[in-house]
Design an enzyme around this catalytic site. Structure first.
Site, mmCIF file in Angstrom:
data_model
loop_
_atom_site.group_PDB
_atom_site.id
_atom_site.type_symbol
_atom_site.label_atom_id
_atom_site.label_comp_id
_atom_site.label_asym_id
_atom_site.label_seq_id
_atom_site.Cartn_x
_atom_site.Cartn_y
_atom_site.Cartn_z
ATOM 1 N N ASP A 140 -36.266 0.280 49.580
ATOM 2 C CA ASP A 140 -35.505 1.103 50.530
ATOM 3 C C ASP A 140 -35.300 2.524 50.028
ATOM 4 O O ASP A 140 -34.297 3.167 50.339
ATOM 5 C CB ASP A 140 -34.140 0.449 50.850
ATOM 6 C CG ASP A 140 -34.296 -0.995 51.246
ATOM 7 O OD1 ASP A 140 -35.127 -1.261 52.120
ATOM 8 O OD2 ASP A 140 -33.623 -1.870 50.654
ATOM 9 N N GLU A 141 -36.258 3.033 49.267
ATOM 10 C CA GLU A 141 -36.137 4.410 48.749
ATOM 11 C C GLU A 141 -36.580 5.448 49.770
ATOM 12 O O GLU A 141 -36.433 6.643 49.530
ATOM 13 C CB GLU A 141 -36.995 4.596 47.478
ATOM 14 C CG GLU A 141 -36.599 3.733 46.292
ATOM 15 C CD GLU A 141 -37.386 2.448 46.245
ATOM 16 O OE1 GLU A 141 -38.079 2.127 47.236
ATOM 17 O OE2 GLU A 141 -37.314 1.736 45.223
ATOM 18 N N LYS A 157 -39.855 5.061 51.312
ATOM 19 C CA LYS A 157 -41.319 5.140 51.126
ATOM 20 C C LYS A 157 -42.030 5.403 52.436
ATOM 21 O O LYS A 157 -42.996 6.146 52.486
ATOM 22 C CB LYS A 157 -41.872 3.823 50.546
ATOM 23 C CG LYS A 157 -41.443 3.527 49.149
ATOM 24 C CD LYS A 157 -42.012 2.202 48.684
ATOM 25 C CE LYS A 157 -41.474 1.002 49.425
ATOM 26 N NZ LYS A 157 -40.072 0.689 49.196
ATOM 27 N N ALA A 159 -40.531 -6.288 54.158
ATOM 28 C CA ALA A 159 -40.339 -4.842 54.106
ATOM 29 C C ALA A 159 -39.905 -4.346 55.476
ATOM 30 O O ALA A 159 -40.168 -4.981 56.489
ATOM 31 C CB ALA A 159 -41.646 -4.169 53.727
ATOM 32 N N GLY A 160 -39.269 -3.222 55.469
ATOM 33 C CA GLY A 160 -38.955 -2.596 56.750
ATOM 34 C C GLY A 160 -38.839 -1.115 56.509
ATOM 35 O O GLY A 160 -38.151 -0.699 55.588
ATOM 36 N N HIS A 161 -39.567 -0.302 57.246
ATOM 37 C CA HIS A 161 -39.377 1.123 57.080
ATOM 38 C C HIS A 161 -39.254 1.782 58.443
ATOM 39 O O HIS A 161 -39.885 1.368 59.406
ATOM 40 C CB HIS A 161 -40.476 1.764 56.224
ATOM 41 C CG HIS A 161 -41.855 1.290 56.510
ATOM 42 N ND1 HIS A 161 -42.589 0.578 55.605
ATOM 43 C CD2 HIS A 161 -42.609 1.421 57.587
ATOM 44 C CE1 HIS A 161 -43.748 0.288 56.140
ATOM 45 N NE2 HIS A 161 -43.789 0.784 57.347
ATOM 46 N N THR A 187 -35.317 -12.598 51.902
ATOM 47 C CA THR A 187 -35.242 -12.214 53.320
ATOM 48 C C THR A 187 -35.490 -13.418 54.231
ATOM 49 O O THR A 187 -35.462 -13.290 55.448
ATOM 50 C CB THR A 187 -36.274 -11.119 53.634
ATOM 51 O OG1 THR A 187 -37.569 -11.609 53.287
ATOM 52 C CG2 THR A 187 -35.988 -9.840 52.854
ATOM 53 N N ARG A 230 -53.677 -22.386 45.564
ATOM 54 C CA ARG A 230 -54.946 -22.549 46.298
ATOM 55 C C ARG A 230 -54.773 -23.452 47.522
ATOM 56 O O ARG A 230 -55.659 -24.183 47.924
ATOM 57 C CB ARG A 230 -56.077 -23.093 45.398
ATOM 58 C CG ARG A 230 -56.782 -22.061 44.536
ATOM 59 C CD ARG A 230 -55.919 -21.386 43.500
ATOM 60 N NE ARG A 230 -55.209 -22.267 42.595
ATOM 61 C CZ ARG A 230 -55.683 -22.737 41.442
ATOM 62 N NH1 ARG A 230 -56.858 -22.363 41.035
ATOM 63 N NH2 ARG A 230 -54.969 -23.535 40.690
ATOM 64 N N GLN A 249 -41.517 -2.973 49.058
ATOM 65 C CA GLN A 249 -40.548 -3.276 47.991
ATOM 66 C C GLN A 249 -40.677 -2.215 46.883
ATOM 67 O O GLN A 249 -40.970 -1.083 47.200
ATOM 68 C CB GLN A 249 -40.710 -4.706 47.451
ATOM 69 C CG GLN A 249 -40.320 -5.773 48.461
ATOM 70 C CD GLN A 249 -41.438 -6.120 49.411
ATOM 71 O OE1 GLN A 249 -42.561 -6.332 48.995
ATOM 72 N NE2 GLN A 249 -41.151 -6.159 50.688
ATOM 73 N N ARG A 303 -28.247 -6.341 56.370
ATOM 74 C CA ARG A 303 -27.309 -6.566 55.252
ATOM 75 C C ARG A 303 -26.849 -5.234 54.659
ATOM 76 O O ARG A 303 -27.650 -4.312 54.506
ATOM 77 C CB ARG A 303 -27.999 -7.349 54.123
ATOM 78 C CG ARG A 303 -28.240 -8.791 54.458
ATOM 79 C CD ARG A 303 -28.795 -9.537 53.247
ATOM 80 N NE ARG A 303 -30.198 -9.254 52.998
ATOM 81 C CZ ARG A 303 -30.905 -9.822 52.028
ATOM 82 N NH1 ARG A 303 -30.330 -10.685 51.203
ATOM 83 N NH2 ARG A 303 -32.172 -9.535 51.850
ATOM 84 N N VAL A 314 -34.025 15.699 52.352
ATOM 85 C CA VAL A 314 -32.652 16.152 52.633
ATOM 86 C C VAL A 314 -32.176 15.674 54.008
ATOM 87 O O VAL A 314 -31.189 16.175 54.539
ATOM 88 C CB VAL A 314 -32.525 17.700 52.519
ATOM 89 C CG1 VAL A 314 -32.678 18.152 51.079
ATOM 90 C CG2 VAL A 314 -33.545 18.409 53.412
HETATM 91 P P1 IMP Z 1 -38.312 -11.930 49.395
HETATM 92 O O1 IMP Z 1 -39.257 -10.777 49.189
HETATM 93 O O2 IMP Z 1 -37.940 -12.155 50.831
HETATM 94 O O3 IMP Z 1 -38.799 -13.172 48.734
HETATM 95 O O4 IMP Z 1 -36.928 -11.542 48.664
HETATM 96 C C1 IMP Z 1 -36.830 -11.419 47.263
HETATM 97 C C2 IMP Z 1 -35.882 -10.272 46.879
HETATM 98 O O5 IMP Z 1 -36.492 -9.033 47.240
HETATM 99 C C3 IMP Z 1 -34.536 -10.304 47.595
HETATM 100 O O6 IMP Z 1 -33.552 -9.803 46.710
HETATM 101 C C4 IMP Z 1 -34.730 -9.328 48.749
HETATM 102 O O7 IMP Z 1 -33.499 -8.773 49.175
HETATM 103 C C5 IMP Z 1 -35.623 -8.293 48.080
HETATM 104 N N1 IMP Z 1 -36.453 -7.561 49.042
HETATM 105 C C6 IMP Z 1 -37.566 -7.995 49.680
HETATM 106 N N2 IMP Z 1 -38.082 -7.031 50.458
HETATM 107 C C7 IMP Z 1 -37.302 -5.955 50.311
HETATM 108 C C8 IMP Z 1 -37.364 -4.626 50.835
HETATM 109 O O8 IMP Z 1 -38.251 -4.243 51.593
HETATM 110 N N3 IMP Z 1 -36.363 -3.793 50.431
HETATM 111 C C9 IMP Z 1 -35.400 -4.163 49.562
HETATM 112 N N4 IMP Z 1 -35.326 -5.390 49.029
HETATM 113 C C10 IMP Z 1 -36.266 -6.276 49.403
#
Ligand code: IMP
Length: 430
Positions: free
Chosen positions: A13-14, A16, A39-41, A128, A142, A224, A303, A414
């Site tokens: 969540d920087e 990217k 991921a979500g951007h 997630t 496999r 991530q 969250r 900014v």
């Molecule tokens: P998973 O990737 O759903 O297995 O989650 C593993 C860990 O990575 C958890 O702490 C999630 O909150 C974190 N995580 C997964 N994807 C993201 C992301 O895109 N941003 C921030 N944290 C993430």
């Protein structure tokens, strides 16, 4: 500059997506190399918000071929929904390419993710719950089904049979759940999803190498971040893939000698979602303020993110792990109006001082931060277009970071829009 990697340097969540979108202007291909719809951007263009999960950020440019690489795990239902949403907003996604070698997230992966977390109880990872971990686990075992299997009914059925033979035993005997029937899954995947996805599926490795041979530019976009990396992150509180720069090579099929630029995205402070250690975490009113001003809530899950001061011990490690050539610092505007800023320069535990990440997890779980305090600034910097106009305290903050980590902070965010990024001439060499 044929291949550029964009990688998160903290816990995700920087920003990217936005930086990738900006850098994509000069690219021909943008490739997602790992992760999935965990991921979500969010891209903001002309005041419109585009929340993306799987489709690479470059989708908003007509000249770019967006690629989902072999290292990604794909829930086909989610990908189809995302394509449909983009098209409903007049974004043409027909150029999208999806690697036939990428793995599929199956319904049982999602169920297992939820069940695993429930069984871990207080030790849960805070995933997630999108099936990411179980899909990568099946890949390693496999037992995975790949995107190309959607194109061959016999192979799909045969592989699903083997996978369910194993998974149904786990569901029944470990979790006391009903077995899943292959027919229901096959019907969805082969009859509903496969015809829609077929035009997008191809050999992305060949495609990318032909592009490189033709002198085209490729951007490899990580999801991530460094400290969620399966090998280098705060294990076990990590994701199940390799967001670090090495993962960009395996997840796209491009060798390391093609890479000429690695941009590390760092927030001006640090956030984390889910469980795990966080040395500079804040619990006071400054945390609430940063959450409010920075809108620190998960794009996907909603969250509230945990927040803390910038951690230069982590950032130095990210420089090493990823061979960063530069840093893009995002959300500097969120720190405006905080009188006194703190930056963590070392960890301390039992009288010992650590300037680089201690290898042993117990230290990182218990360490205290050693801070340097710096004066803040009270001007609104979100309208600034020239880095020279930054208040002296903000410029000092950037110079301090560069000095501590040894690579230039070349780009500075900014505000949320594509235009709100300053490009700096820094004193440090590339
Ligand atoms: P998973 O990737 O759903 O297995 O989650 C593993 C860990 O990575 C958890 O702490 C999630 O909150 C974190 N995580 C997964 N994807 C993201 C992301 O895109 N941003 C921030 N944290 C993430």
């Amino acid at each position: 500059m044929p291949v550029t990697i964009v990688v998160g340097t903290q816990w995700g969540d920087e920003g990217k997506g936005k930086l990738t979108d900006l850098l994509a202007a000069k690219m021909h291909f943008v490739v997602r190399y790992q992760g999935g719809h965990n991921a979500g951007h969010t891209l903001v263009v002309d005041g419109q918000r585009f929340p993306l999960q799987l489709v690479p950020s470059g989708i908003l440019y007509l000249h770019i071929t967006p690629v989902i690489g072999n290292g990604v795990v794909i829930d086909p239902k989610v990908l189809i929904e995302e394509i449909k949403t983009l098209e409903s907003r007049d974004i043409d996604s027909s150029a999208l390419k999806v690697s036939g070698n990428a793995h599929l997230i199956m319904p049982y992966h999602v169920e297992l993710d939820t069940l695993h977390e429930r069984h871990l109880g207080r030790s849960r990872l805070g995933t997630t719950k999108r099936g990411i971990g179980p899909a990568y686990a099946d890949r390693a075992m496999r037992l995975g089904l790949r995107v190309q299997d959607l194109l061959d009914r016999d192979i799909f059925h045969a592989k699903l049979k083997v996978a369910l033979n194993h998974t149904n035993k786990v569901l029944a005997k470990v979790f006391n759940r009903l077995p899943l029937t292959p027919e229901d899954i096959a019907e969805k995947y082969l009859d509903e999803y496969a015809p829609i996805l077929k035009p997008y599926i191809c050999d992305t490795v060949a495609l990318l190498h032909e592009a490189l041979e033709a002198g085209q530019n490729v951007l490899l976009e990580g999801a991530q971040a460094t400290f969620l990396d399966l090998d280098h992150g705060t294990y076990p509180f990590v994701t199940s893939s390799n967001p670090t720069a090495g993962g960009a090579c395996t997840g796209s099929g491009i060798g390391p000698l093609h890479v000429t630029r690695v941009v590390g995205i760092a927030k001006a402070y640090v956030t984390r979602v889910g469980s795990g250690p966080f040395v500079t975490e804040l619990f006071d009113e400054i945390a609430d303020r940063i959450v409010d001003v920075g809108v620190e809530y998960g794009t996907n899950t909603g969250r509230r993110r945990r927040v803390g001061w910038l951690d230069l011990v982590m950032l130095r490690q990210a420089v090493r792990l990823n061979s960063l050539t530069e840093i893009a610092l995002t959300k500097l505007d969120v720190l405006s109006d905080i009188q006194q800023l703190k930056v963590c320069v070392a960890y301390k535990m039992n009288g010992k001082r650590f300037e680089s990440i201690p290898y042993h997890q117990s230290v990182i779980h218990q360490a205290e931060a050693e801070y340097v305090e710096m004066p803040g600034w009270s001007t609104d910097i979100s309208g600034i277009t020239d880095p020279q106009q930054l208040p002296a305290a903000a410029a000092d903050y950037l110079a301090f970071i560069e000095d501590a980590v040894g690579v230039p902070v070349r780009l500075v965010g900014v505000g949320p829009a594509r235009e709100q990024v300053l490009e700096r001439q820094t004193c440090l060499q590339d």
